[in-house]
Design a protein around this motif. Structure first.
Motif, PDB file in Angstrom:
ATOM      1  N   ASP A 347       3.820  -6.583  -9.242  1.00 63.18           N
ATOM      2  CA  ASP A 347       5.071  -6.423  -8.506  1.00 63.18           C
ATOM      3  C   ASP A 347       4.818  -6.437  -7.000  1.00 63.18           C
ATOM      4  N   GLU A 348       5.853  -6.750  -6.267  1.00 61.41           N
ATOM      5  CA  GLU A 348       5.816  -6.691  -4.800  1.00 61.41           C
ATOM      6  C   GLU A 348       7.086  -6.011  -4.319  1.00 61.41           C
ATOM      7  N   THR A 349       6.959  -5.194  -3.286  1.00 52.79           N
ATOM      8  CA  THR A 349       8.123  -4.556  -2.678  1.00 52.79           C
ATOM      9  C   THR A 349       8.082  -4.757  -1.168  1.00 52.79           C
ATOM     10  N   SER A 350       9.241  -4.742  -0.556  1.00 55.62           N
ATOM     11  CA  SER A 350       9.324  -4.960   0.883  1.00 55.62           C
ATOM     12  C   SER A 350       8.666  -3.816   1.643  1.00 55.62           C
ATOM     13  N   ALA A 351       8.014  -4.178   2.742  1.00 60.18           N
ATOM     14  CA  ALA A 351       7.391  -3.166   3.601  1.00 60.18           C
ATOM     15  C   ALA A 351       8.374  -2.613   4.635  1.00 60.18           C
ATOM     16  N   LEU A 352       9.627  -3.058   4.579  1.00 62.85           N
ATOM     17  CA  LEU A 352      10.591  -2.633   5.592  1.00 62.85           C
ATOM     18  C   LEU A 352      10.798  -1.117   5.588  1.00 62.85           C
ATOM     19  N   GLU A 353      10.753  -0.494   4.400  1.00 62.08           N
ATOM     20  CA  GLU A 353      10.933   0.958   4.347  1.00 62.08           C
ATOM     21  C   GLU A 353       9.778   1.686   5.035  1.00 62.08           C
ATOM     22  N   LEU A 354       8.585   1.097   4.967  1.00 69.62           N
ATOM     23  CA  LEU A 354       7.441   1.710   5.663  1.00 69.62           C
ATOM     24  C   LEU A 354       7.661   1.727   7.169  1.00 69.62           C
ATOM     25  N   MET A 355       8.346   0.666   7.670  1.00 74.75           N
ATOM     26  CA  MET A 355       8.560   0.553   9.118  1.00 74.75           C
ATOM     27  C   MET A 355       9.455   1.672   9.657  1.00 74.75           C
ATOM     28  N   LYS A 356      10.278   2.247   8.785  1.00 73.99           N
ATOM     29  CA  LYS A 356      11.213   3.284   9.236  1.00 73.99           C
ATOM     30  C   LYS A 356      10.528   4.634   9.415  1.00 73.99           C
ATOM     31  N   ILE A 357       9.393   4.826   8.754  1.00 78.96           N
ATOM     32  CA  ILE A 357       8.754   6.145   8.765  1.00 78.96           C
ATOM     33  C   ILE A 357       8.415   6.624  10.185  1.00 78.96           C
ATOM     34  N   PRO A 358       7.773   5.806  11.037  1.00 79.71           N
ATOM     35  CA  PRO A 358       7.405   6.302  12.377  1.00 79.71           C
ATOM     36  C   PRO A 358       8.600   6.694  13.240  1.00 79.71           C
ATOM     37  N   ASN A 359       9.786   6.140  12.940  1.00 80.83           N
ATOM     38  CA  ASN A 359      10.960   6.489  13.739  1.00 80.83           C
ATOM     39  C   ASN A 359      11.478   7.887  13.426  1.00 80.83           C
ATOM     40  N   GLY A 360      10.927   8.513  12.356  1.00 80.13           N
ATOM     41  CA  GLY A 360      11.392   9.842  11.970  1.00 80.13           C
ATOM     42  C   GLY A 360      10.650  10.983  12.633  1.00 80.13           C
ATOM     43  N   ILE A 361       9.678  10.665  13.487  1.00 79.24           N
ATOM     44  CA  ILE A 361       8.912  11.711  14.157  1.00 79.24           C
ATOM     45  C   ILE A 361       8.509  11.229  15.542  1.00 79.24           C
ATOM     46  N   VAL A 362       8.486  12.114  16.508  1.00 81.04           N
ATOM     47  CA  VAL A 362       8.103  11.736  17.868  1.00 81.04           C
ATOM     48  C   VAL A 362       6.610  11.950  18.054  1.00 81.04           C
ATOM     49  N   GLY A 363       6.065  11.306  19.096  1.00 78.35           N
ATOM     50  CA  GLY A 363       4.667  11.489  19.423  1.00 78.35           C
ATOM     51  C   GLY A 363       3.787  10.313  19.083  1.00 78.35           C
ATOM     52  N   ILE A 364       4.404   9.203  18.588  1.00 79.17           N
ATOM     53  CA  ILE A 364       3.646   8.000  18.246  1.00 79.17           C
ATOM     54  C   ILE A 364       4.054   6.882  19.199  1.00 79.17           C
ATOM     55  N   ALA A 365       3.068   6.145  19.696  1.00 83.98           N
ATOM     56  CA  ALA A 365       3.343   5.026  20.598  1.00 83.98           C
ATOM     57  C   ALA A 365       3.189   3.675  19.904  1.00 83.98           C
ATOM     58  N   GLN A 366       2.258   3.553  18.954  1.00 82.33           N
ATOM     59  CA  GLN A 366       2.042   2.322  18.192  1.00 82.33           C
ATOM     60  C   GLN A 366       1.636   2.692  16.771  1.00 82.33           C
ATOM     61  N   PHE A 367       1.943   1.777  15.842  1.00 75.99           N
ATOM     62  CA  PHE A 367       1.501   1.995  14.471  1.00 75.99           C
ATOM     63  C   PHE A 367       1.273   0.648  13.791  1.00 75.99           C
ATOM     64  N   ARG A 368       0.446   0.651  12.770  1.00 74.83           N
ATOM     65  CA  ARG A 368       0.269  -0.525  11.919  1.00 74.83           C
ATOM     66  C   ARG A 368      -0.242  -0.072  10.550  1.00 74.83           C
ATOM     67  N   TYR A 369       0.360  -0.649   9.496  1.00 71.76           N
ATOM     68  CA  TYR A 369      -0.101  -0.415   8.132  1.00 71.76           C
ATOM     69  C   TYR A 369      -0.982  -1.590   7.708  1.00 71.76           C
ATOM     70  N   ILE A 370      -2.096  -1.291   7.056  1.00 73.03           N
ATOM     71  CA  ILE A 370      -2.951  -2.332   6.497  1.00 73.03           C
ATOM     72  C   ILE A 370      -3.221  -1.991   5.035  1.00 73.03           C
ATOM     73  N   GLN A 371      -2.686  -2.810   4.115  1.00 71.29           N
ATOM     74  CA  GLN A 371      -2.977  -2.595   2.705  1.00 71.29           C
ATOM     75  C   GLN A 371      -4.326  -3.240   2.387  1.00 71.29           C
ATOM     76  N   GLU A 372      -5.292  -2.417   2.014  1.00 75.43           N
ATOM     77  CA  GLU A 372      -6.648  -2.900   1.774  1.00 75.43           C
ATOM     78  C   GLU A 372      -6.926  -3.156   0.297  1.00 75.43           C
ATOM     79  N   SER A 373      -6.200  -2.466  -0.576  1.00 77.56           N
ATOM     80  CA  SER A 373      -6.357  -2.668  -2.020  1.00 77.56           C
ATOM     81  C   SER A 373      -5.090  -2.150  -2.686  1.00 77.56           C
ATOM     82  N   TYR A 374      -5.053  -2.186  -4.019  1.00 81.99           N
ATOM     83  CA  TYR A 374      -3.889  -1.676  -4.735  1.00 81.99           C
ATOM     84  C   TYR A 374      -3.723  -0.169  -4.560  1.00 81.99           C
TER      85      TYR A 374
END
Length: 437
Positions: A347-374
């Motif tokens: 299965d595959e799911t959109s990563a768009l929901e992951l993008m919303k997570i950093p907007n829920g907390i202050v104190g972050i300037a940049q972020f990136r998710y890297i899926q390395e395995s299942y």
């Protein structure tokens, strides 16, 4: 007309098209609808003469008379990147005599494989005119204004040449630098040059502007605040807006588009909604059933491209919109459809929901998710130097909680705290990457 003459006349053509375009965002919705509908019909009349599009008309039993509004374009087949790639290659192979007269351009490849596409000198002039007037929406004056921007793959400037005669008289001034220098202490040099030049418009890729902003904040550098600054090539989220505003002020202008289509969705400083350039583009939103909707896939049509039209182009991003008196405005641009989290059972799911997570907390300037395995997800984070509301441990705990709510215990999270998240090889920085084949 010969290629040499066309090249020499390109600046004249750019000025000609600029004179015909809106310099201010129109507010008369009836005027917008009527003009756009007329341009849609004219585009389809031209496209009907092109074999690639004529075949599409015939497949759907349509003629140009079936198209008189932005909404009518829903009847026409969607153009995918694969469709566009195949058509461009076919045109290039069939017309070797035109190679020296066409511009062969390429996308950055941030959505997968780079796309090469063709553009005539006339279309290139239209693209340039469109970009100038986009800046004019926010008050830039093309003759008197000063522009400070990065060197693109389409336009190289010899730094040793210095200002032209026209620029020495204070007209059409611009300073172009390479983003390759926007690393380490090279960032200080760029910021010093910005302060010395005092541009009206600052235009860089989003990730480069973020690096400049963070460097200035960490080193307590005062930076000239331009009237307008434009983060291009990458989606601007709420977190990015906050980081940039702390250094560059309130003049952020979000100009959305692509190499293939030019800029088409514009949010001027202080505006709540994005305006669609109604004299040069149609932007429709389709749901999963390819029906017009308020939220879904972004599908773009270029009204000014008559030599190599781009009609109903599914660009790969999602957005939400609202329609006011029959005119569509964009509320939010949500990012790429093809940013997919891969799961063990196929299965595959959109990563768009992951993008919303950093907007829920202050104190972050940049972020990136890297899926390395299942079962392994690496999260790269950069601390906002101007906000100590949460510790790194608290931020990590927040991510763990939100990730578990979305994906259960499927992934073990690995956190990397960095000073700067570097861009990809193409100069952009995608906020989600999957390293799995």
């Amino acid at each position: 007309m010969s290629f040499v003459i066309e090249k020499k006349l390109k600046n004249v053509m750019t000025l000609y098209y600029l004179m015909k375009l809106d310099k201010k965002i129109p507010t008369d919705h009836e005027f917008i609808r009527k003009r756009q509908g007329k341009k849609v019909h004219e585009l389809m009349v031209s496209a009907y003469k092109i074999p690639f599009y004529r075949e599409r008309f015939d497949q759907c039993h349509l003629t140009p008379d079936d198209f008189h509004s932005a909404e009518d374009l829903q009847k026409f087949p969607v153009l995918t990147r694969a469709d566009l790639r195949a058509w461009m290659q076919k045109e290039y192979d069939a017309h070797p005599e035109m190679h020296e007269r066409w511009n062969v351009l390429s996308t950055s490849g941030s959505s997968g494989t780079p796309l090469k596409f063709l553009q005539t000198q006339r279309e290139s002039a239209c693209v340039d005119a469109n970009w100038i007037r986009v800046l004019m929406y926010a008050g830039y004056h093309p003759l008197r204004g000063k522009l400070f921007s990065f060197e693109t793959s389409h336009k190289h400037v010899d730094a040793k040449k210095g200002d032209s005669i026209i620029q020495k008289f204070g007209l059409m001034r611009r300073r172009v630098v390479s983003e390759k220098n926007c690393v380490g202490e090279g960032i200080r040099d760029i910021l010093n040059e910005v302060n010395a030049y005092e541009p009206d418009v600052l235009c860089f890729r989003r990730n480069c502007l973020v690096r400049m902003a963070l460097y200035a904040q960490r080193h307590n550098m005062k930076v000239h605040k331009p009237k307008i600054y434009v983060p291009v090539s990458e989606m601007v989220d709420d977190m990015t807006r906050k980081v940039l505003a702390e250094t560059f002020g309130d003049g952020l202008m979000d100009a959305y588009g692509s190499s293939e289509t030019g800029s088409c969705i514009i949010q001027v400083p202080g505006a709540d909604l994005y305006y669609i350039n109604s004299d040069t583009h149609v932007v429709n939103i389709y749901d999963e059933d390819m029906q017009l909707a308020d939220e879904g896939k972004v599908v773009i049509t270029t009204l000014f491209k008559k030599d190599f039209p781009i009609i109903n182009y599914e660009i790969g991003d999602r957005a939400s919109s609202v329609t006011l008196d029959g005119v569509r405005y964009i509320k939010t641009i949500k990012g790429r459809v093809n940013d997919l989290v891969r799961h063990e059972h196929g299965d595959e799911t959109s990563a768009l929901e992951l993008m919303k997570i950093p907007n829920g907390i202050v104190g972050i300037a940049q972020f990136r998710y890297i899926q390395e395995s299942y079962h392994d997800m690496r999260i790269q984070l950069v601390k906002d130097p101007g906000n100590d509301a949460h510790t790194k441990e608290e931020i990590e705990a927040f991510f763990r909680e939100k990730m578990e709510a979305l994906l259960g215990d499927e992934f073990q999270l690995h956190f990397d705290w960095m000073d700067i998240i570097p861009p990809d090889e193409n100069g952009k920085m995608r906020c989600f990457a999957c390293k799995m084949q």
